[in-house]
Design an enzyme around this catalytic site. Structure first.
Site, PDB file in Angstrom:
ATOM      1  N   LYS A 157       0.832  -1.212   0.000  1.00  0.00           N
ATOM      2  CA  LYS A 157       0.000   0.000   0.000  1.00  0.00           C
ATOM      3  C   LYS A 157       0.857   1.248   0.000  1.00  0.00           C
ATOM      4  O   LYS A 157       0.532   2.243  -0.632  1.00  0.00           O
ATOM      5  CB  LYS A 157      -0.844   0.027   1.279  1.00  0.00           C
ATOM      6  CG  LYS A 157      -2.296  -0.242   1.056  1.00  0.00           C
ATOM      7  CD  LYS A 157      -3.053  -0.101   2.363  1.00  0.00           C
ATOM      8  CE  LYS A 157      -2.468  -1.025   3.386  1.00  0.00           C
ATOM      9  NZ  LYS A 157      -2.937  -0.927   4.730  1.00  0.00           N
ATOM     10  N   ASP A 211       6.877   3.703   5.823  1.00  0.00           N
ATOM     11  CA  ASP A 211       6.254   4.125   4.565  1.00  0.00           C
ATOM     12  C   ASP A 211       6.522   5.597   4.258  1.00  0.00           C
ATOM     13  O   ASP A 211       6.549   5.998   3.094  1.00  0.00           O
ATOM     14  CB  ASP A 211       4.742   3.872   4.587  1.00  0.00           C
ATOM     15  CG  ASP A 211       4.426   2.429   4.200  1.00  0.00           C
ATOM     16  OD1 ASP A 211       5.162   1.874   3.363  1.00  0.00           O
ATOM     17  OD2 ASP A 211       3.466   1.861   4.741  1.00  0.00           O
ATOM     18  N   GLU A 265      -9.103  -2.888  15.159  1.00  0.00           N
ATOM     19  CA  GLU A 265      -8.561  -1.569  15.499  1.00  0.00           C
ATOM     20  C   GLU A 265      -8.619  -0.556  14.351  1.00  0.00           C
ATOM     21  O   GLU A 265      -8.450   0.637  14.572  1.00  0.00           O
ATOM     22  CB  GLU A 265      -7.128  -1.725  16.008  1.00  0.00           C
ATOM     23  CG  GLU A 265      -6.232  -2.431  15.028  1.00  0.00           C
ATOM     24  CD  GLU A 265      -5.139  -3.245  15.719  1.00  0.00           C
ATOM     25  OE1 GLU A 265      -5.376  -3.685  16.865  1.00  0.00           O
ATOM     26  OE2 GLU A 265      -4.089  -3.427  15.112  1.00  0.00           O
ATOM     27  N   LYS A 297      -7.703 -16.436  -8.197  1.00  0.00           N
ATOM     28  CA  LYS A 297      -8.959 -16.417  -7.452  1.00  0.00           C
ATOM     29  C   LYS A 297      -9.348 -15.001  -7.012  1.00  0.00           C
ATOM     30  O   LYS A 297      -8.568 -14.308  -6.363  1.00  0.00           O
ATOM     31  CB  LYS A 297      -8.797 -17.305  -6.204  1.00  0.00           C
ATOM     32  CG  LYS A 297      -8.678 -18.777  -6.559  1.00  0.00           C
ATOM     33  CD  LYS A 297      -9.961 -19.223  -7.204  1.00  0.00           C
ATOM     34  CE  LYS A 297      -9.981 -20.707  -7.505  1.00  0.00           C
ATOM     35  NZ  LYS A 297     -11.175 -21.087  -8.278  1.00  0.00           N
ATOM     36  N   THR A 351     -10.975 -10.874  -2.923  1.00  0.00           N
ATOM     37  CA  THR A 351     -11.180  -9.469  -3.284  1.00  0.00           C
ATOM     38  C   THR A 351     -12.650  -9.090  -3.139  1.00  0.00           C
ATOM     39  O   THR A 351     -12.993  -8.061  -2.551  1.00  0.00           O
ATOM     40  CB  THR A 351     -10.708  -9.217  -4.737  1.00  0.00           C
ATOM     41  OG1 THR A 351      -9.303  -9.424  -4.776  1.00  0.00           O
ATOM     42  CG2 THR A 351     -11.043  -7.815  -5.205  1.00  0.00           C
ATOM     43  N   CYS A 389      25.475   6.004  12.651  1.00  0.00           N
ATOM     44  CA  CYS A 389      24.973   6.139  14.022  1.00  0.00           C
ATOM     45  C   CYS A 389      25.675   5.133  14.934  1.00  0.00           C
ATOM     46  O   CYS A 389      26.857   5.284  15.194  1.00  0.00           O
ATOM     47  CB  CYS A 389      23.452   6.037  14.043  1.00  0.00           C
ATOM     48  SG  CYS A 389      22.776   6.909  15.467  1.00  0.00           S
ATOM     49  N   MET A 416      28.909   4.208  13.446  1.00  0.00           N
ATOM     50  CA  MET A 416      29.988   5.194  13.643  1.00  0.00           C
ATOM     51  C   MET A 416      30.568   5.041  15.042  1.00  0.00           C
ATOM     52  O   MET A 416      31.784   5.061  15.244  1.00  0.00           O
ATOM     53  CB  MET A 416      29.417   6.597  13.424  1.00  0.00           C
ATOM     54  CG  MET A 416      30.304   7.741  13.841  1.00  0.00           C
ATOM     55  SD  MET A 416      29.987   8.264  15.567  1.00  0.00           S
ATOM     56  CE  MET A 416      30.672   9.912  15.531  1.00  0.00           C
ATOM     57  N   HIS A 422      21.857  10.061  10.248  1.00  0.00           N
ATOM     58  CA  HIS A 422      21.367   9.035   9.317  1.00  0.00           C
ATOM     59  C   HIS A 422      21.176   9.631   7.921  1.00  0.00           C
ATOM     60  O   HIS A 422      20.081  10.109   7.616  1.00  0.00           O
ATOM     61  CB  HIS A 422      20.019   8.496   9.797  1.00  0.00           C
ATOM     62  CG  HIS A 422      20.082   7.739  11.074  1.00  0.00           C
ATOM     63  ND1 HIS A 422      20.103   6.371  11.140  1.00  0.00           N
ATOM     64  CD2 HIS A 422      20.133   8.177  12.360  1.00  0.00           C
ATOM     65  CE1 HIS A 422      20.160   5.980  12.399  1.00  0.00           C
ATOM     66  NE2 HIS A 422      20.176   7.056  13.165  1.00  0.00           N
ATOM     67  N   GLU A 425      20.749   8.113   5.312  1.00  0.00           N
ATOM     68  CA  GLU A 425      19.819   7.278   4.525  1.00  0.00           C
ATOM     69  C   GLU A 425      18.394   7.824   4.516  1.00  0.00           C
ATOM     70  O   GLU A 425      17.604   7.493   3.644  1.00  0.00           O
ATOM     71  CB  GLU A 425      19.831   5.835   5.034  1.00  0.00           C
ATOM     72  CG  GLU A 425      19.148   5.576   6.378  1.00  0.00           C
ATOM     73  CD  GLU A 425      20.076   5.781   7.591  1.00  0.00           C
ATOM     74  OE1 GLU A 425      21.075   6.503   7.465  1.00  0.00           O
ATOM     75  OE2 GLU A 425      19.767   5.215   8.665  1.00  0.00           O
TER      76      GLU A 425
HETATM   77  N1  GLN Z   1      22.207   3.511  20.384  1.00  0.00           N
HETATM   78  C1  GLN Z   1      22.942   4.610  19.874  1.00  0.00           C
HETATM   79  C2  GLN Z   1      22.531   5.920  20.524  1.00  0.00           C
HETATM   80  O1  GLN Z   1      21.468   6.024  21.073  1.00  0.00           O
HETATM   81  C3  GLN Z   1      22.818   4.698  18.359  1.00  0.00           C
HETATM   82  C4  GLN Z   1      21.433   4.948  17.883  1.00  0.00           C
HETATM   83  C5  GLN Z   1      21.239   4.644  16.435  1.00  0.00           C
HETATM   84  O2  GLN Z   1      22.019   3.898  15.827  1.00  0.00           O
HETATM   85  N2  GLN Z   1      20.172   5.167  15.837  1.00  0.00           N
HETATM   86  O3  GLN Z   1      23.277   6.862  20.472  1.00  0.00           O
END
Ligand code: GLN
Length: 533
Positions: A18, A72, A151, A189, A193, A382, A385, A509, A511
Site C-alpha cells: 500500500k 512508509d 482496530e 482467485k 477481493t 549512528c 559510527m 542518518h 539514509e
Molecule cells: N544507540 C545509539 C545511541 O542512542 C545509536 C542509535 C542509532 O544507531 N540510531 O546513540
C-alpha cells in the site's frame, strides 16, 4: 484548486505494498504539476513507532522536524522528494492521547467521550490538518492494516463520514487487494477481493478504484468479473504485478491509467501533461546497469525492512554509478576474530548499521577493525559510527576497555557517552535527539569532498549517545579526524580516517534523505569507492 482527498485502504492480506501504491500515486500527481502530500494513519496503540522493535514494524523513519514515523514515510519521500512532517504520521495511540489530554483538561464540558464522535472527529481533524497549514491539491491518506481488523474500524468510520461531508469529487477511495494464484487449480482467485470489498461496503465505503496485487497477469475477463461484483468500472480495476523494482510501479500504474481515472472521477477532465523525464532516466540507468558491486550490511536485524532506507540509498547510489548493488546481510552477532575474513570475503565495502543495545556490537567492532586494517571502504551509521570510534580507541589509542556508556555505564574510557541533555530523561518515547541539525564540515576532508565541497550540511538524527569530546585530540593525533561538527553544540557528528580510501562514520542518518532523483552524496561517494576497489 480545492483540496481533494484520496484514501488508500488494503484488504485480504497485509504487506501488499500500500505504501508503494500511495507513493506511486503521489509521484504521478506530482508529475502532473499538482501539489501533494502523503500521510499514513496506523491503527496500533503506540503513540509513534519510536519505541517499537524493528522486528515488529521494520525500520523507524525520522522526519526532518524530528518525529519518529512508519517506514512508509520513507517511501513517500524517496518517490516524491517532498519532506514529510510530524503531521504525516498518526497512530491510534496519538489520537487517543490527544483526546484523553483534552478530556483531562475538561475541554469536553462533562460529555461522555466515545469512539464516535470524539475519536472519529479527532481522526478527521488530523486527516484535514496538513491542508489547513499549507495548500495542497491532493492529500493522499494511507490507512495501515487490513480491512476487518478491529482496530482499524474508527479510521474507516472517519473516512466514511469525510466522504459524505466532502462529496464524491473531493474524496475518493482506492482499495488494494490480493488475487492469489492456486497452482493446483492453475487459477487466479478473485473471491478474497470480492469479500474484502463487501466488507468495505458494509462499512459504508464504496471504493471507486481497485488495485489488485497479483503474481500473474490478470485477463480482461477476470477484471470484468471483479468490476461486476464490486460495483467498480472495469477501467478502474488495475493490476499491480510483481516488478523488478518498486520504482517501476509509478510507470506501470500510469500505463493502466490509475492517475487519469482518479482525476476524471474527481471532476478533472483536462489532464495536465505528465512530466516523468528524470524518473525515466533513473529507470534507464537502473536497467542498463549490468555490473554488480557486493556490499555487506553488518547489523543484527535479519529482516529486509529493518534497514530499509539504507538498502534504498545504496540502490539509488548504485544506479547513478551505473552498477547494481548486491546487498549481503552479515549478522554481526556471528562475527568473531577468527571468521571475520571469511564472513566479509568478496565484499567491496561494508555498512555498519545503526542500532541500540549490546547485542551484536562486538561483531561490529571486529568488522570495523578488519576493514580498517585491510582498507576496505566502510560506512558507519549512528551506532555503526560509534563502533568505529570504539574500535579505534581499543586498537589504536590503546584503551582496551573503551566502550559506549550505553553498553557499559561504568567504563573508565567512555569514548561514546550519553549526551548531556539526555541525562535527566526518564521517558523513552520521542525523547532522543531527533530530526535535522546543521553540521559544519572540515574543508579538504574526504567527507567535504564527498558532499561536493559544501561547508555546511543538514542531516537527521536519532540517538542519545555521542562522541566524547574529551578524547578528540587523541583521535586527531592518531589519524581519526573529526570532520563534521554541530556549530551550536560542538558535538562531533562525523569521523573519518583520511589515510584510508573510504572510512567514514556519521552520527546522523544520511539514509533518511536519499531520494530517487537526489541520491545522497555520501552514499554516492561510498558506492563509487566500493566500485573502484
Ligand atoms: N544507540 C545509539 C545511541 O542512542 C545509536 C542509535 C542509532 O544507531 N540510531 O546513540
Amino acid at each position: 484548486m480545492e483540496t481533494r482527498y484520496i484514501f488508500i485502504t488494503g484488504g485480504v492480506a497485509s504487506s501488499l505494498g500500500k505504501g508503494i501504491i500511495s507513493a506511486s500515486l503521489g509521484k504521478l500527481l506530482q508529475a502532473r504539476g499538482y501539489k501533494i502530500t502523503i500521510q499514513k494513519f496506523d491503527p496500533y496503540i503506540n503513540v509513534d513507532p519510536g519505541t517499537l522493535n524493528p522486528y515488529e514494524h521494520g525500520e523507524c523513519y525520522v522526519t526532518a522536524d524530528g518525529f519518529e514515523t512508519d517506514l512508509d514515510l520513507g517511501h513517500y519521500e524517496r518517490f516524491t522528494g517532498i519532506e514529510t512532517t510530524r503531521d504525516n504520521s498518526v497512530t491510534t495511540g496519538r489520537i487517543y492521547l490527544s483526546v484523553i489530554e483534552r478530556e483531562r483538561r475538561g475541554d469536553y464540558l462533562g460529555k461522555t467521550i466515545q469512539v464516535v464522535p470524539h475519536i472519529t472527529d479527532e481522526i478527521k481533524r488530523r486527516i484535514l490538518l496538513n491542508a489547513t497549514k499549507e495548500h495542497f491539491d491532493f492529500v493522499i491518506t494511507e490507512i495501515g492494516g487490513t480491512i476487518g481488523d478491529i482496530e482499524g474500524q474508527p479510521f474507516l468510520e472517519a473516512i466514511r463520514q469525510l466522504r459524505w461531508q466532502l462529496g464524491p469529487q473531493k474524496a475518493l477511495n482506492v482499495h488494494l487487494t490480493y488475487v492469489p494464484f492456486l497452482a493446483a487449480a492453475g487459477e487466479l482467485k478473485t473471491k478474497p477481493t470480492q469479500t474484502s470489498v463487501k466488507q468495505l461496503q458494509g462499512l459504508g465505503i464504496q471504493p471507486e478504484v481497485l488495485v489488485l496485487r497479483t503474481e500473474h497477469e490478470l485477463s480482461r475477463e477476470l477484471r470484468e468479473k471483479v468490476a461486476h461484483f464490486c460495483n467498480v468500472d472495469v477501467e478502474a480495476v488495475i493490476q499491480s504485478q510483481d516488478l523488478p523494482s518498486i520504482y517501476e510501479v509509478p510507470v506501470n500504474m500510469e500505463r493502466q491509467g490509475l492517475d487519469a481515472i482518479i482525476l476524471r472521477k474527481m471532476g478533472i477532465d483536462d489532464l495536465p501533461p505528465l512530466e516523468l523525464g528524470s524518473w525515466m532516466k533513473f529507470l534507464e540507468h537502473r536497467n542498463n546497469a549490468t555490473k554488480t558491486v557486493d556490499i555487506a550490511l553488518v547489523g543484527k536485524y535479519d529482516l529486509q525492512d529493518a534497514y530499509k532506507s539504507i538498502r534504498e540509498s545504496l540502490a539509488h547510489a548504485g544506479t547513478y554509478n551505473d552498477y547494481k548493488v548486491k546487498i549481503h546481510f552479515v549478522n554481526s552477532e556471528h562475527i568473531t576474530k577468527d571468521n571475520v575474513a571469511g564472513m566479509l570475503d568478496g565484499m567491496a565495502g561494508i555498512v555498519i548499521c545503526p542500532g541500540f543495545g549490546q547485542r551484536g556490537i562486538e561483531g561490529k567492532i571486529i568488522a570495523a577493525e578488519y576493514t580498517r586494517k585491510h582498507d576496505i571502504p566502510t560506512f558507519g551509521i549512528c551506532l555503526g559510527m560509534q563502533m568505529m570510534v570504539i574500535e579505534f580507541a581499543r586498537n589504536v589509542l590503546g584503551y582496551a576497555d573503551a566502550n559506549s556508556s550505553e553498553m557499559d555505564p561504568v567504563t573508565p574510557n567512555n569514548v561514546i557517552d550519553m549526551m548531556e541533555e539526555q541525562k535527566n530523561i526518564t521517558q523513552m518515547g520521542g525523547t532522543m535527539r531527533l530530526g535535522a541539525y546543521d553540521c559544519e564540515l572540515v574543508k579538504g576532508s574526504h567527507t567535504w569532498q564527498a558532499y561536493g565541497e559544501k561547508d555546511l550540511v543538514r542531516e537527521r538524527h536519532r540517538h542519545r549517545y555521542e562522541f566524547n569530546d574529551k578524547y578528540r585530540d587523541e583521535y586527531e593525533k592518531n589519524g581519526m579526524h573529526c570532520v563534521g561538527v554541530n556549530p551550536e553544540s560542538g558535538l562531533v557528528e562525523i569521523v573519518e580516517i583520511p589515510e584510508l580510501r573510504w572510512y567514514i562514520g556519521t552520527q546522523f542518518h544520511p539514509e533518511y534523505s536519499s531520494t530517487v532523483l537526489h541520491p545522497h552524496p555520501l552514499f554516492m561517494s561510498f558506492v563509487k569507492a566500493c566500485i573502484e576497489k
